[in-house]
Enzyme design. Structure first.
Site, PDB file in Angstrom:
ATOM      1  N   ASP A 381       0.873  -1.172   0.000  1.00  0.00           N
ATOM      2  CA  ASP A 381       0.000   0.000   0.000  1.00  0.00           C
ATOM      3  C   ASP A 381       0.915   1.228   0.000  1.00  0.00           C
ATOM      4  OD1 ASP A 381      -2.312   1.585   0.421  1.00  0.00           O
ATOM      5  OD2 ASP A 381      -1.896   1.633   2.559  1.00  0.00           O
ATOM      6  N   GLU A 492      -4.014  20.407   0.646  1.00  0.00           N
ATOM      7  CA  GLU A 492      -4.589  21.743   0.836  1.00  0.00           C
ATOM      8  C   GLU A 492      -4.299  22.257   2.244  1.00  0.00           C
ATOM      9  OE1 GLU A 492      -8.754  21.870  -0.639  1.00  0.00           O
ATOM     10  OE2 GLU A 492      -7.689  22.811  -2.293  1.00  0.00           O
ATOM     11  N   LYS A 539      -8.913  17.996 -13.075  1.00  0.00           N
ATOM     12  CA  LYS A 539      -7.592  18.102 -12.430  1.00  0.00           C
ATOM     13  C   LYS A 539      -7.248  19.528 -12.003  1.00  0.00           C
ATOM     14  CE  LYS A 539      -5.230  14.106 -14.464  1.00  0.00           C
ATOM     15  NZ  LYS A 539      -6.346  13.452 -15.086  1.00  0.00           N
ATOM     16  N   ARG A 587       4.806  17.033  -5.059  1.00  0.00           N
ATOM     17  CA  ARG A 587       3.512  17.125  -5.733  1.00  0.00           C
ATOM     18  C   ARG A 587       3.330  18.578  -6.143  1.00  0.00           C
ATOM     19  NH1 ARG A 587       0.515  13.274  -1.339  1.00  0.00           N
ATOM     20  NH2 ARG A 587      -1.390  13.572  -2.500  1.00  0.00           N
ATOM     21  N   ASP A 669      -5.167   5.902  -3.832  1.00  0.00           N
ATOM     22  CA  ASP A 669      -4.938   7.328  -4.055  1.00  0.00           C
ATOM     23  C   ASP A 669      -4.920   7.688  -5.537  1.00  0.00           C
ATOM     24  OD1 ASP A 669      -4.562   9.895  -3.113  1.00  0.00           O
ATOM     25  OD2 ASP A 669      -3.080   9.262  -1.646  1.00  0.00           O
ATOM     26  N   ASP A 775      -1.505  -1.047   5.869  1.00  0.00           N
ATOM     27  CA  ASP A 775      -1.753  -0.576   7.238  1.00  0.00           C
ATOM     28  C   ASP A 775      -3.201  -0.194   7.485  1.00  0.00           C
ATOM     29  OD1 ASP A 775      -1.254   2.947   7.370  1.00  0.00           O
ATOM     30  OD2 ASP A 775      -1.661   1.735   5.619  1.00  0.00           O
ATOM     31  N   ASP A 779      -6.708  -2.660   3.186  1.00  0.00           N
ATOM     32  CA  ASP A 779      -5.643  -3.583   2.768  1.00  0.00           C
ATOM     33  C   ASP A 779      -5.874  -5.007   3.283  1.00  0.00           C
ATOM     34  OD1 ASP A 779      -4.167  -1.429   1.623  1.00  0.00           O
ATOM     35  OD2 ASP A 779      -3.486  -0.876   3.618  1.00  0.00           O
TER      36      ASP A 779
END
Length: 1037
Positions: A381, A492, A539, A587, A669, A775, A779
């Site tokens: 993950d 954010e 996006k 990012r 994600d 975790d 998963d």
């Protein structure tokens, strides 16, 4: 799919039967608010159950799982045969005690694991919640919640069942949910209550109205929901459509306020439960290989028995003779093998738990430690496993200048200078230096960028009482110590926290306004005119605000570089700098603005409202109107945010790669985020290309995209869950073949069931062992499906670590768990199993020689205590001490992960090594027996004395020959076994002549036989080490 109303009682009974069996077809439902008794069908109880067995199925289930293996079934039949007098060869205890011991160890171990599982489930099912009833608020256990109940969930409490959101205590009329246990995404999800119920004066009014929810049948889709809310007692009746925004799924956590919801689904119909596969009993590949070897040994046993009877020319009751020979040579398949291997597993588990280099590691499934030594594919993950799930603002880039973490004080000084400078000097004043002008233009550029970041987002500041200041007062004075930011994305929050650190603080926000606080403490008010939220298609997100102090209208926008490049004015640095920042694993967001006049805005608003009212192609018309604004925007800055990796993730992944393990990252994600983390963690090396698999929706598109991917070599693959589903539907074989050749694969937007499906496909297509690491609750399916499941105890709770076979506290511990403990466990078990087989084959060879010399008589060579003592007190400790053996130190195993790669071929336990040990056993058994016969004295009893003593000494010397690194316990075991044998000779006078043993004749005969049986093997071992050394010996020399 509803049942027909006019169905007869027969159909009803059939339906009831199906329900009882748990196979009822799911169907839509009507749920009356606060009236669980008004149900139109039966619903499952709201209990979580992760156990493999129940009280009644435990013993039959465990015994079935034991006896479905040929190995154990053989010993059961063997033990049962001793009840028949004609077949009995010795005392009953010689067969039943070892079998009983093996079964007792297994049952106790399984019972302990089941009890632990039951206690964990009980803890979850016993959590207390508040329920709204006509008598007021009552407390209710999670397991007693029913469909139709009105449940109150407090902040930071787990949602106990799938519910529709009816009311919230938050002033802004919404709440945030943490869904990390459900979909692996850590960003808060905004949820909206049903408008009609939120408007009611108090929560108790929910019981006074006549209303119901019509909902779709239970299904596994956690991202969509279709339903309607109807209030019948209003005039006219109110109908509201319900979507995913109105849901509160079980296993999510309320992040803001107190909410009230009506329960829709419970128990096994919960979205989270339907996305979790049933736990299965995992059987190690090593155990299956040993099982296969025992079948070969059984074949040898049958052949030897038939040969013995054939040489007697099938005289007399030959069929009874065959059975007696089968029992006589039953030692060929050693029952002690299962005991030794099971006890070895317990030792490995204990060693793993005691390792100070990987503290907090827990072994929850002690049956498969050898699996850790042969992993070919690691599926991990992302969020919380590879990353810490903490976003940090790293870079602000303005084109001509970039600010990193070390130069944020410069940004702060620019902001301070803007808000603290005097009113602009009149143009007539001379002497304003060029440097000051440059400084001022730089400050205004920085200020514009910071202001855009502080305004263009979906973050809401929430104030909580901190013991000193109560909530209302904190909200009124914008108390810094009481403020918490809530948003649907951690990126954010990181951006807003950064603007606060440089002096521009977001202090208030509701549906129509935003308040910022300047460094001087002044409140800047902005009215929100329009907001265009972020979507995966667009996006980007935009916001139009009016500055209350100046009346200026500004359109701010931020988004991914691929879409923003065509929206901003032409520049020559955007693409290059975005690439540079992405290579650092940041990012990247591009921030831009556009000033609008009042006329321009009014024109836009009229067209926008018109587009929103249209019935046909609404979304397309709305997008067209917004795009009319998205032209020639002024590029303000780039921001770089990093999701910090867990400590030592990069070296751990490099170690795994060097060990020949391919790593796949499966995450819920977004694609950009997943790609960023893959680069940052060096899952994809700097020299490797990345192929981003286009979004495909049908067979033709998938075919074209697979062909494009086939032309690329040594290229990492990034694919989304939707495209993956299409590829697996039409081109499963081709896709898996290509994906398995990739050095790394990243699957993003993966549903929990998809993760498990990928694991299953890898196992089926490659036949290799898989290990899954995660975790979060999302998963669990993947962890349970993999050959070896590892749970990381992280911020997302303990759900994954409790469902896993092994639980670790940090991802970096995985390296040592595999390279050291996995490798040692596999090599030790391989040596131990083959040595136990050798020990049994030796005595069986001697029995065969003895029987053939004495006219093929089915008479045992050793009886009673000798035969039990041989595989227990005389040789058990030295042989079992092989579980402490190691070929290299743990530091060397970590330094040279290539040593692990050797194990992937399965050489420590193969048909070749098995055959070598069989030949050694036949050689040694024959030498000892023929030697004893050659040196035969006048009485038969001397054969037993000489051969048995030589056999014991040979075994002890062979253990010494097999050991690679001596441990003090090994020496103790050797000496203890020898002492036990010498001491027991006093009691064995019925088998061995004590006076004969004390003679010189006995000593030299035993010495000669033992040397002839062992010395050639020592010479061969020395020559092999000298001329063809194994890879590990080169590192230890």
């Amino acid at each position: 799919m509803g049942w027909q109303r006019g169905a007869e009682t027969k159909e009803k009974r059939c339906c009831e039967c199906l329900r009882c069996c748990g196979r009822r077809d799911p169907r839509p439902r009507t749920v009356w608010l606060g009236h669980p008794e008004k149900r139109d069908q039966r619903y499952p109880r709201n209990v979580i159950n992760n156990q493999k067995y129940n009280f009644f199925t435990f013993l039959p289930g465990v015994l079935f799982n034991q006896f479905k293996y040929f190995f154990n079934l053989y010993f059961l039949l063997l033990a049962c045969s001793q009840f028949v007098v004609e077949m009995r060869l010795g005392a009953l205890y010689t067969y039943w005690v070892p079998l009983g011991f093996v079964l007792a160890v297994t049952v106790i171990r399984e019972a302990a694991e089941e009890i632990r599982c039951y206690m964990r489930d009980k803890e979850v099912n016993s959590q207390i919640y508040s329920k709204l009833t006509a008598r007021g608020t009552v407390k209710v256990k999670s397991s007693n919640i029913q469909v139709g109940d009105l449940i109150i969930v407090e902040k930071n409490q787990r949602v106990p069942a799938d519910m529709i959101f009816l009311r919230t205590s938050e002033k802004n009329g919404s709440c945030f949910l943490r869904t990390d246990q459900l979909d692996g995404e850590t960003d808060g999800k905004l949820r909206l209550p049903v408008t009609c119920t939120q408007r009611l004066p108090t929560a108790s009014d929910l019981l006074q109205i006549r209303s119901y929810v019509y909902a779709e049948e239970p299904n596994i889709d956690i991202h969509n929901f279709v339903g309607t809310f109807t209030r019948e007692d209003s005039d006219p009746p109110v109908n509201e459509s319900l979507s995913i925004e109105n849901t509160l799924w079980a296993s999510t956590v309320i992040a803001s306020g107190t909410v009230v919801g009506v329960v829709l689904y419970t128990g096994r119909e919960l979205r989270s439960v339907m996305n979790t596969s049933n736990p299965r009993s995992k059987i190690g590949l090593f155990d299956l290989e040993v099982n296969c070897l025992t079948k070969i040994l059984f074949g040898a046993l049958v052949v030897v028995s038939l040969v013995m009877v054939a040489l007697q020319h099938f005289a007399g009751r030959w069929y009874l003779q065959i059975i007696r020979f089968l029992l006589l040579f039953s030692n060929i398949i050693p029952i002690s093998l299962r005991v030794n291997l099971d006890m070895g597993k317990i030792v490995y588990s204990w060693v793993i738990r005691r390792d100070s280099k990987i503290p907090g590691t827990v072994v929850r499934s002690s049956t498969i430690p050898e699996q850790l030594g042969r992993i070919s594919y690691l599926l991990t993950d992302k969020t919380g496993t590879l990353t810490q799930n903490e976003m940090v603002f790293k870079r602000l880039h303005l084109g001509t200048v970039a600010y990193g973490l070390d130069s944020m004080d410069e940004v702060q000084s620019h902001i301070f200078s803007i808000y603290t400078q005097q009113p602009q000097d009149p143009p007539a004043v001379k002497g304003l230096s060029l440097a000051t002008k440059v400084r001022r233009t730089m400050s205004s550029r920085v200020h514009e960028a910071v202001k855009a970041i502080a305004l263009c987002h979906n973050v809401t500041p929430v104030y909580e009482s901190n013991g000193v200041t109560d909530q209302a007062e904190a909200e009124r004075h914008y108390e810094d110590s009481c403020r918490v930011y809530q948003a649907s994305s951690p990126d954010e929050v990181a951006l807003v926290q950064w603007t606060e650190s440089v002096g521009l603080t977001l202090v208030g926000r509701d549906q129509s306004s935003v308040q910022l606080r300047s460094p001087g403490g002044h409140i800047l008010n902005f009215t929100i005119l329009q907001i265009f939220p972020f979507t995966y298609e667009s996006k980007r997100m935009g916001i139009i605000v009016r500055d209350e102090s100046t009346g200026e209208i500004t359109f701010y926008m931020k988004g991914a570089d691929v879409v923003m490049a065509g929206i901003v004015q032409y520049n020559d640095w955007l693409e290059e700098e975005c690439g540079n920042m992405a290579r650092e694993g940041l990012r990247v967001l591009v921030v831009a603005k556009k000033s609008l006049t009042e006329e321009q805005y009014q024109d836009f608003e009229a067209r926008y409202v018109q587009a929103k009212l249209s019935v046909h192609d609404r979304s397309l018309k709305v997008a067209t109107v917004i795009e009319s604004l998205e032209m020639e925007m002024e590029l303000l800055c780039l921001t770089g945010v990093e999701d910090q990796l867990q400590t030592d993730v990069r070296p751990t992944l490099e170690t795994l790669r060097n060990a020949g393990i391919k790593v796949w990252m499966l995450t819920g994600d977004k694609l950009e985020t997943a790609t960023c983390t893959a680069k940052n963690a060096h899952l994809v090396t700097r020299t490797q290309d990345i192929h981003i698999f286009r979004l495909v929706t049908n067979r033709g598109e998938a075919h074209l995209e697979l062909n494009a991917f086939r032309r690329k070599h040594d290229c990492a693959l990034v694919i989304s869950g939707d495209s993956l589903e299409v590829c697996l539907k039409y081109y499963e074989y081709e896709f898996m073949e290509l994906a398995c050749q990739c050095p790394a694969v990243v699957c993003c937007r993966c549903a929990p069931t998809q993760k498990a499906q990928i694991v299953r496909l890898l196992q089926e297509r490659t036949g290799k062992l898989t290990c899954a690491v995660g975790d979060g609750g999302n998963d669990v399916s993947m962890i349970q499906e993999a050959d070896c499941g590892v749970g990381v105890e992280g911020k997302e709770g303990k759900q994954a670590s409790l469902a896993a076979d092994f639980s670790i506290t940090q991802f970096k511990h995985l390296g040592r768990l595999l390279m050291v403990h996995g490798r040692n466990s596999y090599k030790r078990s391989a040596a131990l199993s083959q040595f136990v087989i050798h020990r049994s084959l030796c005595i069986s060879t001697m029995q065969a020689v003895f029987s053939s010399v004495f006219y093929f008589a089915s008479v045992p060579l050793y009886q009673g205590f000798l035969i039990i003592g041989y595989s227990t007190i005389y040789t058990m400790f030295p042989v079992f001490s092989l579980v402490l053996d190691k070929d290299v130190k743990s530091e060397v195993a970590m330094l040279y992960p290539e040593l692990y790669k050797d194990l992937l071929k399965g050489r420590p336990l193969s048909y070749k090594t098995f055959l070598i040990w069989v030949l050694i056993s036949i050689y040694q058994g024959s030498i000892i027996m023929y030697g004893a016969l050659l040196l035969f004295e006048s009485e038969f009893v001397h054969i037993v004395a000489i051969s048995f003593t030589s056999l014991i000494l040979t075994e002890l010397l062979m253990v010494a020959l097999t050991i690679q690194t001596w441990h003090w316990l090994m020496i103790v075991a050797e000496l203890l076994s020898l002492s036990c044998y010498i001491a027991s000779l006093v009691f064995l006078h019925e088998f061995i002549d004590v006076y004969f043993i004390a003679t010189l004749s006995f000593l030299w005969k035993v010495t000669v036989i033992t040397l002839v049986s062992c010395l050639p093997l020592y010479v061969l071992k020395y020559l092999r080490r000298r001329f063809s050394p194994p890879s590990y010996s080169k590192l230890t020399s």
